[in-house]
Design an enzyme around this catalytic site. Structure first.
Site, PDB file in Angstrom:
ATOM      1  N   CYS A  78     -51.958  18.156 -36.998  1.00 11.91           N
ATOM      2  CA  CYS A  78     -51.844  18.640 -35.624  1.00 11.91           C
ATOM      3  C   CYS A  78     -53.193  18.667 -34.910  1.00 11.91           C
ATOM      4  O   CYS A  78     -53.263  18.896 -33.695  1.00 11.91           O
ATOM      5  CB  CYS A  78     -51.218  20.028 -35.603  1.00 11.91           C
ATOM      6  SG  CYS A  78     -52.139  21.236 -36.590  1.00 11.91           S
ATOM      7  N   CYS A  83     -61.817  26.473 -42.013  1.00 12.03           N
ATOM      8  CA  CYS A  83     -62.498  26.374 -43.309  1.00 12.03           C
ATOM      9  C   CYS A  83     -61.502  26.483 -44.460  1.00 12.03           C
ATOM     10  O   CYS A  83     -60.428  27.077 -44.322  1.00 12.03           O
ATOM     11  CB  CYS A  83     -63.580  27.444 -43.428  1.00 12.03           C
ATOM     12  SG  CYS A  83     -62.948  29.117 -43.669  1.00 12.03           S
ATOM     13  N   CYS A 105     -49.077  25.899 -39.428  1.00  8.09           N
ATOM     14  CA  CYS A 105     -50.508  25.929 -39.119  1.00  8.09           C
ATOM     15  C   CYS A 105     -50.914  27.322 -38.653  1.00  8.09           C
ATOM     16  O   CYS A 105     -50.128  28.046 -38.036  1.00  8.09           O
ATOM     17  CB  CYS A 105     -50.808  24.884 -38.057  1.00  8.09           C
ATOM     18  SG  CYS A 105     -52.497  24.916 -37.435  1.00  8.09           S
ATOM     19  N   CYS A 194     -10.274  27.559 -53.571  1.00 10.10           N
ATOM     20  CA  CYS A 194     -11.388  28.463 -53.889  1.00 10.10           C
ATOM     21  C   CYS A 194     -11.092  29.891 -53.437  1.00 10.10           C
ATOM     22  O   CYS A 194     -11.368  30.849 -54.165  1.00 10.10           O
ATOM     23  CB  CYS A 194     -12.676  27.968 -53.232  1.00 10.10           C
ATOM     24  SG  CYS A 194     -13.271  26.402 -53.910  1.00 10.10           S
ATOM     25  N   CYS A 234      14.117  67.040 -65.592  1.00  8.50           N
ATOM     26  CA  CYS A 234      14.153  68.035 -64.530  1.00  8.50           C
ATOM     27  C   CYS A 234      13.225  67.630 -63.389  1.00  8.50           C
ATOM     28  O   CYS A 234      12.114  67.151 -63.611  1.00  8.50           O
ATOM     29  CB  CYS A 234      13.736  69.395 -65.083  1.00  8.50           C
ATOM     30  SG  CYS A 234      13.732  70.703 -63.833  1.00  8.50           S
ATOM     31  N   CYS A 239       1.938  70.758 -62.647  1.00  4.40           N
ATOM     32  CA  CYS A 239       0.640  70.098 -62.847  1.00  4.40           C
ATOM     33  C   CYS A 239      -0.168  70.939 -63.837  1.00  4.40           C
ATOM     34  O   CYS A 239       0.109  72.115 -64.060  1.00  4.40           O
ATOM     35  CB  CYS A 239      -0.073  69.978 -61.507  1.00  4.40           C
ATOM     36  SG  CYS A 239      -1.738  69.273 -61.637  1.00  4.40           S
ATOM     37  N   CYS A 241      -2.903  72.131 -63.316  1.00  2.00           N
ATOM     38  CA  CYS A 241      -3.582  73.205 -62.594  1.00  2.00           C
ATOM     39  C   CYS A 241      -2.679  74.420 -62.424  1.00  2.00           C
ATOM     40  O   CYS A 241      -3.110  75.464 -61.932  1.00  2.00           O
ATOM     41  CB  CYS A 241      -4.052  72.711 -61.219  1.00  2.00           C
ATOM     42  SG  CYS A 241      -2.721  72.415 -60.024  1.00  2.00           S
TER      43      CYS A 241
END
Length: 508
Positions: A78, A83, A105, A194, A234, A239, A241
């Site tokens: 370009c 350096c 660059c 796919c 039944c 549960c 709990c």
């Protein structure tokens, strides 16, 4: 390089920008012209540019603002010159950031891509390992940005990549033996598309069907909301709990009940939405179990029959050693191959049918009547293939090494005939899927790999040798013919070996 009269790194910069799609690159060239093509890709070609600086001259670096000798500075295509120390630090930063493929660059508002030969040369002086990393990034751009080339998904990774000659849905076999779908890199899964295979694999590994089972066979506790399974007759259940509730409606109740009613509770009213939801979940669960059980059965059979190969070859060896009129046992190996191929097709046909005739993907594409007709058509072909595959498996498992010649001849004819029949039925199934099922859909997103009687093509080594040639920044690579007439093709990456058939595998 020849078409546009470019040096190698300019040509590669263009290809990287357009993801190695030559057709797209040429289309942009024709439509917008060479100048627009170069500007968009960051290629700067100045005919009278002289990259070499006089050794005796002094150059002012606009980055560090120091004067350095001409041999301590580098000028890019370009025209910008800095350096070597500043260039090197710039390249190191960009490589560590993963921008090796397109290092621009350093000049303000300059989009030109730096010459990779310069990058390689400057970086290797301070950091040889980083220069190797830079080379690796360039190599990976050819593979990962190129729709024609993909890494083999084998685990552990074999280091190979596969290149195909045409962009289409296909299944390939790497030199390491791994067979996979080139489009999605999953295992070879035709006749599933796919997207079908992706949904099926996810459905098989996640807990979606466990959730369905819980929906069908349990009800949530109205207090702690944990699923409760009924283990008696039944309808008053408890549960862990301690909460009692009615199994019929799920409502919390007292703990007293009689044969005819639960104390203080009545749930005789029909709730349509909830009943429909439960019934639908139950229907979907049973449908999934039907297809999954058959898919799993054929997959297991395929694995067991793969082990059968050693046993059958031992029988062939024994048969060849004894005195017999039969010397050619190629029908056995051909029959085994056809069995494996057909069993695999049959196995993946069940996930295909699950989505093809379900409501998840094609609910609005077919009427119920059309779906039923197409399902019967497909299942008839599937059933014929299944019956003949099982017959072929049965004959190949026969202890023909212990039979007299006449009996062996009968088995031979049966195996040969069944091999032809199963191959024909597989072809017809694929034609049915492509033309009568997927071909009639408006959404063209479900394409499948074509059926090949010879099986999935295995990549083989390319007979032409590709080599890398060291070039300077002001010279182009050329391909030269040696005295024997063979062409020494110069490939833009070092340490790269190609393998070819219809598919080409690349080995690092």
């Amino acid at each position: 390089m020849e078409l546009l009269s470019l040096r190698e790194h300019h040509a590669r910069t263009l290809l990287i920008h357009y993801r190695w799609d030559v057709e797209k690159l040429l289309a942009v060239l024709v439509e917008n012209g060479k100048e627009s093509l170069f500007n968009e890709a960051g290629v700067t070609v100045i005919d009278d540019a002289d990259p070499m600086l006089p050794l005796s001259s002094m150059v002012m670096c606009d980055i560090c603002m120091e004067e350095v000798a001409g041999d301590k500075a580098t000028k890019m295509d370009c025209g910008h010159c800095f350096c070597n120390d500043c260039w090197t630090e710039h390249f190191i930063v960009k490589i560590n950031e993963g921008q090796s493929k397109r290092i621009r660059c350093m000049a303000h508002k300059c989009n030109a891509i730096c010459d990779e030969a310069v990058v390689r040369n400057l970086v290797s002086k301070k950091h040889p390992n980083l220069a190797e990393k830079f080379e690796r990034f360039l190599l990976e751009s050819f593979i990962e940005d190129n729709k024609m080339v993909k890494w083999c998904p084998s685990t552990p990774h074999c280091g190979n990549a596969i290149r195909v000659e045409e962009v289409e849905v296909c299944e390939v076999e790497c030199a390491c033996g791994a067979q996979f779908c080139f489009s999605c890199l999953s295992e070879a899964h035709s006749p599933c598309s796919c997207s079908m295979w992706d949904l099926w694999a996810k459905k098989c590994r996640d807990e979606s069907e466990t959730v369905n089972w819980i929906t069908v066979h349990t009800k949530p506790c109205p207090k702690c909301h944990k699923p409760v399974e009924k283990n008696g007759g039944c309808n008053l259940v408890s549960c862990i709990c301690g909460q009692a509730f009615c199994w019929l409606c799920g409502g919390a109740t007292g703990r007293d009940h009689t044969w005819s009613r639960i104390a203080g509770h009545s749930c005789g009213r029909y709730k349509e939405d909830k009943a429909k939801k439960t019934e639908r979940a139950k229907r979907e669960l049973y449908r999934y179990m039907h297809y999954h059980n058959r898919y799993k059965a054929h997959t297991d059979s395929f694995k067991l029959e793969s082990k059968l190969k050693e046993t059958v070859l031992e029988k062939v060896s024994i048969s060849e050693e004894r005195e017999s009129r039969l010397r050619d046992f190629s029908w056995v190996t051909n029959g085994l191959y056809r069995l494996f191929r057909s069993r695999r097709v049959l196995s993946y046909s069940y996930p295909f049918a699950f989505y093809m005739f379900g409501e998840e993907l094609f609910k609005d594409e077919m009427t119920d009547e059309e779906r039923e007709i197409k399902q019967h058509l497909f299942e008839d072909q599937q059933q014929q293939l299944e019956a003949n595959v099982e017959k072929l498996s049965k004959f190949l498992e026969e202890p023909f090494d212990q039979y007299p010649d006449d009996k062996v001849m009968e088995i031979r004819m049966q195996v040969i005939n069944l091999s032809v029949i199963t191959d024909t039925l597989c072809k017809k199934m694929y034609e049915c899927i492509e033309n009568d099922l997927l071909g009639c859909l408006q959404l063209g997103t479900h394409n499948i790999a074509r059926y090949q009687s010879k099986g999935i093509e295995r990549a083989s080594e390319l007979s032409t040798c590709w080599t890398s040639v060291n070039t300077t920044t002001d010279k182009r690579q050329r391909s030269d013919a040696d005295t024997s007439g063979n062409v020494d093709w110069h490939f833009p990456f070092p340490s790269l070996f190609l393998f070819s058939a219809h598919c080409i595998s690349v080995l690092q």
